[in-house]
Structures are given as structure tokens and as C-alpha cells.
Design a protein around this motif. Structure first.
Motif, PDB file in Angstrom:
ATOM      1  N   SER A 193      -8.045  -5.117   8.845  1.00  7.33           N
ATOM      2  CA  SER A 193      -9.274  -5.611   9.472  1.00  7.33           C
ATOM      3  C   SER A 193      -9.583  -7.050   9.082  1.00  7.33           C
ATOM      4  N   THR A 194      -9.159  -7.448   7.882  1.00 11.86           N
ATOM      5  CA  THR A 194      -9.495  -8.793   7.398  1.00 11.86           C
ATOM      6  C   THR A 194      -8.280  -9.675   7.149  1.00 11.86           C
ATOM      7  N   CYS A 206      -6.498  -5.338  16.156  1.00  9.34           N
ATOM      8  CA  CYS A 206      -6.810  -6.395  15.197  1.00  9.34           C
ATOM      9  C   CYS A 206      -6.228  -7.734  15.627  1.00  9.34           C
ATOM     10  N   SER A 239      -8.015  -0.835   6.141  1.00  7.04           N
ATOM     11  CA  SER A 239      -9.022  -1.615   5.429  1.00  7.04           C
ATOM     12  C   SER A 239      -8.576  -3.064   5.264  1.00  7.04           C
ATOM     13  N   ARG A 240      -7.296  -3.257   4.988  1.00  2.31           N
ATOM     14  CA  ARG A 240      -6.769  -4.616   4.827  1.00  2.31           C
ATOM     15  C   ARG A 240      -6.454  -5.264   6.174  1.00  2.31           C
ATOM     16  N   GLU A 283       0.820  -1.211   0.000  1.00  2.00           N
ATOM     17  CA  GLU A 283       0.000   0.000   0.000  1.00  2.00           C
ATOM     18  C   GLU A 283       0.853   1.261   0.000  1.00  2.00           C
ATOM     19  N   GLY A 336      -5.568   4.672   5.866  1.00  2.85           N
ATOM     20  CA  GLY A 336      -6.876   4.178   5.482  1.00  2.85           C
ATOM     21  C   GLY A 336      -6.781   2.935   4.607  1.00  2.85           C
ATOM     22  N   ARG A 337      -5.820   2.941   3.681  1.00  3.22           N
ATOM     23  CA  ARG A 337      -5.598   1.771   2.834  1.00  3.22           C
ATOM     24  C   ARG A 337      -5.152   0.584   3.691  1.00  3.22           C
TER      25      ARG A 337
END
Length: 237
Positions: free
Chosen positions: A94-95, A134, A91-92, A36, A87-88
Motif C-alpha cells: 500500500s505504501t 496499487c 500492508s507494505r 516477508e 496481510g504482511r
């Protein structure tokens, strides 16, 4: 290689405080972060590949990233860079984010031996906090996660490691730094702290042998391939 590691490890005493780098040592996050980072740098006019980002920015602060963008693009880096990049990442995270294999066993060992530990990372306070949430490790590092944002100079300057040691009431020679980046190893050397080069992050899979030599040349006191080897080294002291 194993015999070389054992010989190097022999010069280390059992520490009172283990200072962990975060990305690539606690969180297996470097691949996400570098992908990212390269994408956002390229979008801002500083074309960068994943391999270039890995070579240039392991362990570096966001301030260094922004300076590079300014240098390569020929214009000031917009101040929204940290927020957009994070932010990028988030987003990743989190999963996709997972801990480096074996880190929980390392922390359990340190607790059992009565050895203090903390994080000292070039990442921002927000990024470290989000990643720890996380990973389910936020409570474990409450009050002992330190960011380059807290000091005047990030790695390879010694400021962050010295700040972490002072915050944990430990003298530098009683610390052990665990690092996967040349800038972090150099910071440990400058802080006069023993440093174990750590090669367990998945981002190092294609370059592990070469990166090991880079970290040794940077001044690492010992070298461990993963958390299992780190545990053996610490318990043997």
C-alpha cells in the motif's frame, strides 16, 4: 554482454502475445515479497533467510511455500499461511510498491504494435489483483491476469503459460514469455515458448550477472537487462 543479448534476440520473431511474469517484471515487488516470506517461514519453524528465499522461491507458488514449511518444521503448515503472509505483503504494498522502471513504455509499445499481452504469475489471484490496484494497472490487465491457482500445476510445469495462451487464443509458438525466475524459464521451455530472461528487478541488483547465467542455463532464448532493452528487442522483430 550487449552483443550476446543482440545475438540471442535475433532468434526471436515478433510475437502475437507477450506473457509477463508479474513479480520482478511488472511490479518491483520481489524484495518485499521475499523479506516477508522469509520472516513468516521463520516464524512458523522453517528458519529462512532473505537470500535463501530468493534462491529457492522466485516464481514459485504458495503451495510450494507451504510444502517447504511443512518439510522444514516437521509439521503441517497451518492453512492460514497465505492469508497471514499476504496481510504482511499488502500492508507494505500500500505504501511501498512501485512498477518496474519502464514497464508503462513497454505496454504502450505493445499497444501501438497491436501485440496482445497478459500476466502469468505464481502469485495468488488476490495478490495479483491487489498489487495491480496499487500500481494503477488493474484496468490495463482486466481479464488478462492469470494465476497458478487457475491450473493444476504451477511453474516449472508449463500449465500456466499454456492456459494463458489458450485464454488469449494464441498458439504457444506465437508467444514470448518474459521471466526473471528459473522456474518460469523452465515452464516456458516446457510450453515450447520463446523466453526472454528479464534482469530489471531491483531484487537482482546484488546477483545480476550470476542470475543471468542461471536463466540462460534454464533455457532462456534471449536476455534483456531492463524494459528499455525489451522494447528494442520487440520493436526490432
Amino acid at each position: 554482454m550487449a552483443s550476446e543479448r543482440a545475438a540471442a534476440a535475433g532468434v526471436l520473431r515478433r510475437p502475437r502475445l507477450v506473457i509477463f511474469d508479474f513479480d520482478g517484471v511488472i511490479a518491483d515487488s520481489e524484495t518485499i515479497a521475499l523479506e516477508e516470506l522469509a520472516a513468516e517461514m521463520t516464524a512458523r519453524g522453517a528458519e529462512t533467510s532473505y537470500e535463501q528465499a530468493r534462491a529457492l522461491f522466485l516464481g514459485m507458488s504458495t503451495a510450494r511455500h507451504m510444502a517447504y514449511i511443512s518439510e522444514k518444521s516437521g509439521r503441517p503448515c497451518a492453512p492460514d499461511f497465505p492469508d497471514v503472509w499476504h496481510g504482511r505483503l499488502f500492508s507494505r504494498y500500500s505504501t511501498e510498491l512501485v512498477a518496474v522502471t519502464g514497464v508503462h513504455r513497454t505496454l504502450n509499445l505493445l499497444d501501438r504494435l497491436g501485440i496482445d499481452y497478459c500476466i502469468a504469475s505464481g502469485g495468488s489471484v488476490e495478490r495479483i489483483r491487489f498489487a495491480l490496484d496499487c500500481l494503477g494497472l488493474a484496468s490495463r490487465f482486466e481479464g488478462r491476469a492469470f494465476s497458478a491457482e487457475m491450473v493444476a500445476r504451477g511453474k516449472p510445469a508449463p500449465d500456466l503459460f499454456l492456459h494463458a495462451a489458450a485464454a488469449r487464443s494464441t498458439s504457444p509458438h506465437e508467444c514470448l514469455v518474459v521471466e526473471d525466475a528459473p522456474s518460469g524459464v523452465m515452464a516456458a521451455v516446457a510450453a515450447e515458448m520463446p523466453c526472454a530472461a528479464f534482469l530489471g528487478g531491483s531484487h537482482l541488483d546484488p546477483i545480476r550477472t550470476r542470475h543471468r547465467e542461471t536463466l540462460i542455463q534454464a533455457g532462456a532464448t534471449a536476455c534483456v537487462g531492463d524494459h528499455a532493452e525489451l522494447q528494442v528487442m520487440i520493436e526490432a522483430r
